[in-house]
Write a protein that holds these residues in place. Sequence first.
Motif, short mmCIF file in Angstrom:
data_model
loop_
_atom_site.label_atom_id
_atom_site.label_comp_id
_atom_site.label_asym_id
_atom_site.label_seq_id
_atom_site.Cartn_x
_atom_site.Cartn_y
_atom_site.Cartn_z
N UNK A 36 0.81 -1.22 0.00
CA UNK A 36 0.00 0.00 0.00
C UNK A 36 0.85 1.27 0.00
N UNK A 37 2.05 1.20 0.59
CA UNK A 37 2.93 2.37 0.65
C UNK A 37 4.39 1.95 0.55
N UNK A 38 5.21 2.85 0.04
CA UNK A 38 6.67 2.74 0.12
C UNK A 38 7.11 3.81 1.12
N UNK A 57 2.20 0.08 -9.33
CA UNK A 57 3.58 0.54 -9.13
C UNK A 57 4.58 -0.49 -9.62
N UNK A 58 5.24 -0.18 -10.73
CA UNK A 58 6.34 -1.00 -11.23
C UNK A 58 7.62 -0.59 -10.52
N UNK A 59 8.68 -1.34 -10.76
CA UNK A 59 9.97 -1.00 -10.15
C UNK A 59 10.44 0.37 -10.63
N UNK A 62 8.55 3.08 -8.92
CA UNK A 62 8.98 3.22 -7.53
C UNK A 62 10.25 4.04 -7.45
N UNK A 63 11.19 3.81 -8.34
CA UNK A 63 12.44 4.58 -8.36
C UNK A 63 12.14 6.06 -8.58
N UNK A 64 11.28 6.36 -9.53
CA UNK A 64 10.93 7.76 -9.81
C UNK A 64 10.27 8.40 -8.58
N UNK A 65 9.35 7.66 -7.94
CA UNK A 65 8.67 8.19 -6.76
C UNK A 65 9.64 8.38 -5.61
N UNK A 66 10.59 7.45 -5.45
CA UNK A 66 11.57 7.53 -4.37
C UNK A 66 12.51 8.72 -4.58
N UNK A 67 12.90 8.95 -5.81
CA UNK A 67 13.76 10.11 -6.10
C UNK A 67 13.04 11.41 -5.76
N UNK A 68 11.77 11.50 -6.11
CA UNK A 68 11.00 12.71 -5.78
C UNK A 68 10.85 12.85 -4.27
N UNK A 69 10.60 11.73 -3.60
CA UNK A 69 10.35 11.74 -2.16
C UNK A 69 11.58 12.19 -1.37
N UNK A 70 12.77 11.86 -1.89
CA UNK A 70 14.01 12.11 -1.15
C UNK A 70 14.91 13.13 -1.86
N UNK A 71 14.33 13.96 -2.70
CA UNK A 71 15.13 14.88 -3.52
C UNK A 71 16.00 15.81 -2.69
N UNK A 72 15.56 16.17 -1.50
CA UNK A 72 16.34 17.11 -0.66
C UNK A 72 17.14 16.39 0.42
N UNK A 73 17.25 15.06 0.34
CA UNK A 73 18.02 14.28 1.32
C UNK A 73 19.37 13.89 0.75
#
Length: 245
Positions: A36-38, A57-59, A62-73
Amino acid sequence: MTDMTEAPDATQAGEHGKEAAASASRIVLAVDIGGSHVKAELSSGSERRSVVSGREMTAAKMVAALKDLTADWHYDVVAMGYPGPVSAHRAAADPFNLGPGWKGYDFEQALGKPVRMVNDALMQAIGSYEAGRMLFLGLGTGLGSALVADNVCLPLELAHMPYRKKTFEDYVGERGLEGRGKSKWRKSVFDVADRLSAALLPDYIVIGGGNIEKLKDLPPKCRRGNNENAFRGGFRVWLDESLRL
């Protein structure tokens, strides 16, 4: 003449110390991949962030979403808990509750960072581990399982092993809880824990997963787990040099 016989050992010790210090200073991005969530969190201390996943959600998504989610980390390495079998830090099969394209996907190339992927139950087990021989059981949609024995981390696939008329998962997973009721489900959890304890001989069992809250009492030798340990396990995958994955 100066005795140089111990010089190589001293040099090796110094190099090992430098490697250990470098390992401890790395910032780990721990990623818990769920149906349900990453969810993501940093070992350096951060808020926990999440993005909706699901069957679309394909792999690559997920990578694209993770990059957006952590862009400032800022982070150095990535640890992933994956809801399925893992081989050589890559998904060995597509997950049941997500989209296609996960099997064999190269997350290191996609993220540009070193990646260690383990089964999600194993990641929570690593976060729960203290010492000795520990069996981890995750009560959720199915039955997650892992064994950590003297720092050697072993994923298990116990869910679909035969049990009574069906499988372990049919009795102690979500289907068993909804179809047989809470009282019978609790009795099955006790029985399954007892059988697996007799077979695998753990020093203790940690029971985690979303349905642990539905257990009022615990079977013998069992401790209550915490889903927070999934992220602690992700950090330890990179930072705890004593573990053998």
